[in-house]
Write a protein that holds these residues in place. Structure first.
Motif, PDB file in Angstrom:
ATOM      1  N   GLU A   1     -11.464   0.094  -6.682  1.00 53.62           N
ATOM      2  CA  GLU A   1     -11.313  -1.207  -7.495  1.00 53.62           C
ATOM      3  C   GLU A   1     -11.802  -1.029  -8.535  1.00 53.62           C
ATOM      4  O   GLU A   1     -12.615  -1.178  -9.133  1.00 53.62           O
ATOM      5  CB  GLU A   1     -12.700  -1.765  -6.123  1.00 53.62           C
ATOM      6  CG  GLU A   1     -11.479  -1.595  -4.839  1.00 53.62           C
ATOM      7  CD  GLU A   1     -13.098  -2.701  -4.007  1.00 53.62           C
ATOM      8  OE1 GLU A   1     -13.307  -4.031  -4.263  1.00 53.62           O
ATOM      9  OE2 GLU A   1     -12.671  -3.308  -2.518  1.00 53.62           O
TER      10      GLU A   1
ATOM     11  N   ALA B   1      -4.408   7.244  -2.409  1.00 52.48           N
ATOM     12  CA  ALA B   1      -3.607   6.120  -1.535  1.00 52.48           C
ATOM     13  C   ALA B   1      -4.064   4.876  -2.891  1.00 52.48           C
ATOM     14  O   ALA B   1      -5.095   4.334  -3.059  1.00 52.48           O
ATOM     15  CB  ALA B   1      -4.485   5.912  -0.698  1.00 52.48           C
ATOM     16  N   ILE B   2      -2.796   3.656  -3.170  1.00 56.04           N
ATOM     17  CA  ILE B   2      -2.851   2.554  -3.498  1.00 56.04           C
ATOM     18  C   ILE B   2      -2.932   1.818  -2.584  1.00 56.04           C
ATOM     19  O   ILE B   2      -2.093   1.375  -1.265  1.00 56.04           O
ATOM     20  CB  ILE B   2      -1.939   2.444  -4.465  1.00 56.04           C
ATOM     21  CG1 ILE B   2      -2.275   3.704  -5.491  1.00 56.04           C
ATOM     22  CG2 ILE B   2      -2.379   1.668  -5.520  1.00 56.04           C
ATOM     23  CD1 ILE B   2      -1.384   4.252  -6.998  1.00 56.04           C
ATOM     24  N   GLU B   3      -3.941   0.442  -2.702  1.00 57.52           N
ATOM     25  CA  GLU B   3      -3.020  -1.059  -1.930  1.00 57.52           C
ATOM     26  C   GLU B   3      -3.517  -1.860  -3.366  1.00 57.52           C
ATOM     27  O   GLU B   3      -4.803  -2.127  -3.714  1.00 57.52           O
ATOM     28  CB  GLU B   3      -4.722  -0.900  -1.797  1.00 57.52           C
ATOM     29  CG  GLU B   3      -4.632  -2.578   0.109  1.00 57.52           C
ATOM     30  CD  GLU B   3      -5.563  -2.251   0.523  1.00 57.52           C
ATOM     31  OE1 GLU B   3      -5.289  -3.631   1.246  1.00 57.52           O
ATOM     32  OE2 GLU B   3      -6.322  -1.305   1.308  1.00 57.52           O
TER      33      GLU B   3
ATOM     34  N   LEU C   1      -6.143  -3.920  -7.475  1.00 61.25           N
ATOM     35  CA  LEU C   1      -6.139  -2.716  -7.230  1.00 61.25           C
ATOM     36  C   LEU C   1      -7.615  -1.953  -5.979  1.00 61.25           C
ATOM     37  O   LEU C   1      -8.396  -1.153  -6.973  1.00 61.25           O
ATOM     38  CB  LEU C   1      -5.560  -1.513  -7.744  1.00 61.25           C
ATOM     39  CG  LEU C   1      -4.209  -2.159  -8.054  1.00 61.25           C
ATOM     40  CD1 LEU C   1      -3.432  -0.507  -9.362  1.00 61.25           C
ATOM     41  CD2 LEU C   1      -2.928  -1.852  -7.638  1.00 61.25           C
ATOM     42  N   ARG C   2      -6.988  -0.902  -4.921  1.00 61.88           N
ATOM     43  CA  ARG C   2      -7.804   0.159  -4.416  1.00 61.88           C
ATOM     44  C   ARG C   2      -7.644   1.583  -4.753  1.00 61.88           C
ATOM     45  O   ARG C   2      -6.860   1.024  -3.655  1.00 61.88           O
ATOM     46  CB  ARG C   2      -8.286   0.082  -2.816  1.00 61.88           C
ATOM     47  CG  ARG C   2      -9.344   0.149  -2.737  1.00 61.88           C
ATOM     48  CD  ARG C   2      -9.639  -0.042  -0.484  1.00 61.88           C
ATOM     49  NE  ARG C   2     -10.530  -1.059  -0.999  1.00 61.88           N
ATOM     50  CZ  ARG C   2     -10.358  -2.329  -0.417  1.00 61.88           C
ATOM     51  NH1 ARG C   2      -9.573  -2.542   0.649  1.00 61.88           N
ATOM     52  NH2 ARG C   2     -11.163  -3.373  -0.099  1.00 61.88           N
TER      53      ARG C   2
ATOM     54  N   SER D   1       0.867  -0.994   0.114  1.00 57.86           N
ATOM     55  CA  SER D   1      -0.148   0.023   0.281  1.00 57.86           C
ATOM     56  C   SER D   1       0.858   1.258   0.028  1.00 57.86           C
ATOM     57  O   SER D   1       1.929   1.750   0.394  1.00 57.86           O
ATOM     58  CB  SER D   1      -0.721  -0.154   1.628  1.00 57.86           C
ATOM     59  OG  SER D   1      -0.075   0.298   2.298  1.00 57.86           O
TER      60      SER D   1
END
Length: 118
Positions: free
Chosen positions: A75, A91-93, A61-62, A42
């Motif tokens: 998403e 932001a990325i997760e 990815l979220r 993340s």
């Protein structure tokens, strides 16, 4: 003309953080980045002046996009494309092991994955 063709699989990858391998080709007006990102990686909210397009090839990815109090969560999976305007925090997760292609315009020396942390 020489040097116009690039093959991501033949390029040396950058590993700015554990769990991310990046390969980049820069042009005069844009940069393309092939990213392999491990599940669970993340990135905290960040922004950059470049416009960014993210296309997921494999995985999920979220992305949380927007200024505090005004965020939207997306998403994205295979075939999904998300456009991030320049200057907008995101932001990325990685929800799964993911392969994505990012386009940045104009080209950038760093992205969220390899920007200095402070």
């Amino acid at each position: 003309m020489q040097g116009l063709k690039s093959v991501f699989d033949e390029m040396e990858g950058l590993e700015p953080v554990p769990g991310a391998i990046l390969r980049r080709v820069k042009g005069e007006q844009a940069m393309i980045q092939h990213a392999i990102v491990a599940k669970g990686l993340s990135l905290p909210p960040h922004s950059h002046p470049n416009e960014q397009f993210t296309l997921v090839i494999l995985g999920r990815l979220r992305l949380t996009v927007g200024h505090p109090g005004e965020t939207t969560v997306y998403e994205i999976g295979p075939g999904d494309l998300l456009r991030l305007p320049g200057g907008v925090p995101h932001a990325i997760e990685a929800l799964e092991d993911t392969v994505a292609v990012d386009v940045f315009a104009p080209p950038s020396e760093v992205t969220g994955l390899d920007a200095p942390r402070g």
